[in-house]
Write a protein that holds these residues in place. Structure first.
Motif, PDB file in Angstrom:
ATOM      1  N   GLY A   8      -9.490  -6.854  -9.049  1.00  0.00           N
ATOM      2  CA  GLY A   8      -9.254  -6.124  -7.815  1.00  0.00           C
ATOM      3  C   GLY A   8      -9.961  -6.706  -6.603  1.00  0.00           C
ATOM      4  O   GLY A   8     -10.495  -7.813  -6.632  1.00  0.00           O
ATOM      5  N   GLY A   9      -9.914  -5.923  -5.522  1.00  0.00           N
ATOM      6  CA  GLY A   9     -10.487  -6.372  -4.267  1.00  0.00           C
ATOM      7  C   GLY A   9      -9.560  -7.300  -3.499  1.00  0.00           C
ATOM      8  O   GLY A   9      -9.958  -7.888  -2.492  1.00  0.00           O
ATOM      9  N   ILE A  10      -8.305  -7.419  -3.989  1.00  0.00           N
ATOM     10  CA  ILE A  10      -7.380  -8.413  -3.406  1.00  0.00           C
ATOM     11  C   ILE A  10      -6.050  -7.782  -2.976  1.00  0.00           C
ATOM     12  O   ILE A  10      -5.001  -8.237  -3.373  1.00  0.00           O
ATOM     13  CB  ILE A  10      -7.135  -9.545  -4.419  1.00  0.00           C
ATOM     14  N   THR A  11      -6.101  -6.701  -2.212  1.00  0.00           N
ATOM     15  CA  THR A  11      -7.170  -6.178  -1.377  1.00  0.00           C
ATOM     16  C   THR A  11      -7.772  -4.904  -1.986  1.00  0.00           C
ATOM     17  O   THR A  11      -7.200  -4.350  -2.930  1.00  0.00           O
ATOM     18  CB  THR A  11      -6.619  -5.810   0.014  1.00  0.00           C
ATOM     19  N   PRO A  12      -8.870  -4.402  -1.385  1.00  0.00           N
ATOM     20  CA  PRO A  12      -9.398  -3.113  -1.848  1.00  0.00           C
ATOM     21  C   PRO A  12      -8.386  -1.988  -1.760  1.00  0.00           C
ATOM     22  O   PRO A  12      -8.355  -1.104  -2.613  1.00  0.00           O
ATOM     23  CB  PRO A  12     -10.580  -2.871  -0.893  1.00  0.00           C
ATOM     24  N   GLU A  13      -7.533  -2.010  -0.718  1.00  0.00           N
ATOM     25  CA  GLU A  13      -6.548  -0.940  -0.560  1.00  0.00           C
ATOM     26  C   GLU A  13      -5.595  -0.881  -1.753  1.00  0.00           C
ATOM     27  O   GLU A  13      -5.259   0.200  -2.241  1.00  0.00           O
ATOM     28  CB  GLU A  13      -5.748  -1.134   0.733  1.00  0.00           C
ATOM     29  N   SER A  14      -5.142  -2.037  -2.234  1.00  0.00           N
ATOM     30  CA  SER A  14      -4.231  -2.025  -3.374  1.00  0.00           C
ATOM     31  C   SER A  14      -4.958  -1.641  -4.652  1.00  0.00           C
ATOM     32  O   SER A  14      -4.397  -0.972  -5.517  1.00  0.00           O
ATOM     33  CB  SER A  14      -3.551  -3.385  -3.539  1.00  0.00           C
ATOM     34  N   THR A  15      -6.221  -2.032  -4.768  1.00  0.00           N
ATOM     35  CA  THR A  15      -7.000  -1.657  -5.957  1.00  0.00           C
ATOM     36  C   THR A  15      -7.156  -0.148  -6.041  1.00  0.00           C
ATOM     37  O   THR A  15      -7.080   0.441  -7.130  1.00  0.00           O
ATOM     38  CB  THR A  15      -8.381  -2.336  -5.928  1.00  0.00           C
ATOM     39  N   ILE A  16      -7.361   0.489  -4.900  1.00  0.00           N
ATOM     40  CA  ILE A  16      -7.443   1.957  -4.855  1.00  0.00           C
ATOM     41  C   ILE A  16      -6.145   2.567  -5.362  1.00  0.00           C
ATOM     42  O   ILE A  16      -6.155   3.542  -6.128  1.00  0.00           O
ATOM     43  CB  ILE A  16      -7.749   2.427  -3.417  1.00  0.00           C
ATOM     44  N   LEU A  17      -5.011   1.983  -4.953  1.00  0.00           N
ATOM     45  CA  LEU A  17      -3.715   2.497  -5.408  1.00  0.00           C
ATOM     46  C   LEU A  17      -3.584   2.372  -6.923  1.00  0.00           C
ATOM     47  O   LEU A  17      -3.138   3.309  -7.597  1.00  0.00           O
ATOM     48  CB  LEU A  17      -2.576   1.740  -4.722  1.00  0.00           C
ATOM     49  N   TYR A  18      -3.937   1.207  -7.467  1.00  0.00           N
ATOM     50  CA  TYR A  18      -3.879   1.022  -8.922  1.00  0.00           C
ATOM     51  C   TYR A  18      -4.727   2.065  -9.628  1.00  0.00           C
ATOM     52  O   TYR A  18      -4.290   2.690 -10.603  1.00  0.00           O
ATOM     53  CB  TYR A  18      -4.379  -0.370  -9.307  1.00  0.00           C
ATOM     54  N   TYR A  19      -5.948   2.244  -9.165  1.00  0.00           N
ATOM     55  CA  TYR A  19      -6.875   3.187  -9.807  1.00  0.00           C
ATOM     56  C   TYR A  19      -6.328   4.608  -9.752  1.00  0.00           C
ATOM     57  O   TYR A  19      -6.360   5.348 -10.740  1.00  0.00           O
ATOM     58  CB  TYR A  19      -8.241   3.102  -9.131  1.00  0.00           C
ATOM     59  N   ARG A  20      -5.769   4.978  -8.593  1.00  0.00           N
ATOM     60  CA  ARG A  20      -5.215   6.324  -8.444  1.00  0.00           C
ATOM     61  C   ARG A  20      -4.016   6.525  -9.367  1.00  0.00           C
ATOM     62  O   ARG A  20      -3.898   7.560 -10.042  1.00  0.00           O
ATOM     63  CB  ARG A  20      -4.813   6.552  -6.991  1.00  0.00           C
ATOM     64  N   ILE A  21      -3.117   5.545  -9.406  1.00  0.00           N
ATOM     65  CA  ILE A  21      -1.915   5.669 -10.236  1.00  0.00           C
ATOM     66  C   ILE A  21      -2.288   5.785 -11.715  1.00  0.00           C
ATOM     67  O   ILE A  21      -1.743   6.632 -12.438  1.00  0.00           O
ATOM     68  CB  ILE A  21      -0.975   4.461 -10.007  1.00  0.00           C
ATOM     69  N   LEU A  22      -3.195   4.957 -12.186  1.00  0.00           N
ATOM     70  CA  LEU A  22      -3.598   5.000 -13.596  1.00  0.00           C
ATOM     71  C   LEU A  22      -4.228   6.334 -13.958  1.00  0.00           C
ATOM     72  O   LEU A  22      -3.965   6.898 -15.026  1.00  0.00           O
ATOM     73  CB  LEU A  22      -4.555   3.852 -13.906  1.00  0.00           C
ATOM     74  N   ASN A  23      -5.051   6.866 -13.078  1.00  0.00           N
ATOM     75  CA  ASN A  23      -5.652   8.173 -13.340  1.00  0.00           C
ATOM     76  C   ASN A  23      -4.605   9.285 -13.341  1.00  0.00           C
ATOM     77  O   ASN A  23      -4.651  10.193 -14.170  1.00  0.00           O
ATOM     78  CB  ASN A  23      -6.747   8.465 -12.311  1.00  0.00           C
ATOM     79  N   GLN A  24      -3.642   9.197 -12.439  1.00  0.00           N
ATOM     80  CA  GLN A  24      -2.570  10.192 -12.399  1.00  0.00           C
ATOM     81  C   GLN A  24      -1.723  10.137 -13.664  1.00  0.00           C
ATOM     82  O   GLN A  24      -1.346  11.173 -14.224  1.00  0.00           O
ATOM     83  CB  GLN A  24      -1.701   9.971 -11.171  1.00  0.00           C
TER      84      GLN A  24
END
Length: 229
Positions: A8-24
């Motif tokens: 991640g971090g490529i970008t942080p914004e997309s990493t946040i999306l991945y993390y949110r989707i996986l948790n959902q």
């Protein structure tokens, strides 16, 4: 649920999306308060962007490979590179790990085939639109790819790096994107690939008259399905 490794971090914004989707996804499958088991190796996007601009994909290969090893050593059972563009380095990662590294273009192609579409438009960074790593995979699935015109590609790229990568949502940029999308639809695009993991911050299915393929959601879902088999 087994652990999913995120580069991640490529970008942080997309990493946040991945993390949110996986948790959902895990919460929906198991109920609250369940969440996803995730390991993140996060980069400084400023350094990544500098190497991209300089064309130092050799250095980026080394960084991505090291991240992959870190995630495997940390107990990840599969890996996601949380950026379409950085899949230019996927072979370097796959060479040094013994766990699946899910390709975002392969997962997206499968989703397009499920919709029985044959011709789609690809939006993303200039690297994604102009290099062949994504388009070649679409072609291998029998899918024809359209890309925007040069001036449109430049604008799409500038919005990604200048706005979306920092989480800035500009209504004017959305209008510009939709103008390009509608032109591509009028020229025969049966679907639209949001081929940059941040574009879903700007464009949603309800904005577009044909199927939209959110690569971030598709990619994250593919990993979730793999680790919860």
């Amino acid at each position: 649920m087994n652990k999913i490794g995120l580069i991640g971090g490529i970008t942080p914004e997309s990493t946040i999306l991945y993390y949110r989707i996986l948790n959902q996804l895990n919460s929906s499958a198991l109920g609250k308060p369940h969440s996803a088991k995730v390991i993140i190796n996060s980069f400084d996007f400023g350094e990544i962007s500098k190497h991209q601009t300089a064309g130092r994909w050799d250095l980026l290969d080394e960084l991505m490979a090291e991240a992959g090893k870190n995630l495997e050593n940390g107990g990840a059972t599969c890996i996601l590179i949380c950026a379409n563009t950085m899949h230019l380095c996927i072979d370097a990662v796959r060479k040094v790990v013994n766990i699946p590294v899910i390709h975002i273009a392969e997962a997206t192609s499968k989703s397009i085939i499920e919709k029985k579409l044959k011709k789609v438009a690809l939006l993303g960074t200039k690297y994604t639109m102009e290099k062949d790593f994504f388009i070649n995979i679409l072609t291998s699935f029998g899918i024809q790819a359209m890309i925007p015109e040069l001036e449109e590609r430049n604008t799409i790229h500038e919005v990604i790096y200048g706005e979306l990568s920092t989480g800035y949502i500009n209504p004017l940029s959305k209008e510009i994107y939709l103008k390009t999308i509608n032109r591509l639809i009028n020229e025969g695009a049966e679907g639209i690939i949001l081929g940059c993991t941040e574009i879903s911050l700007l464009i949603e299915q309800e904005d577009v008259s044909v199927p939209v393929f959110d690569t971030t959601k598709i990619h994250a879902t593919a990993a979730f399905e793999l680790v919860t088999k």
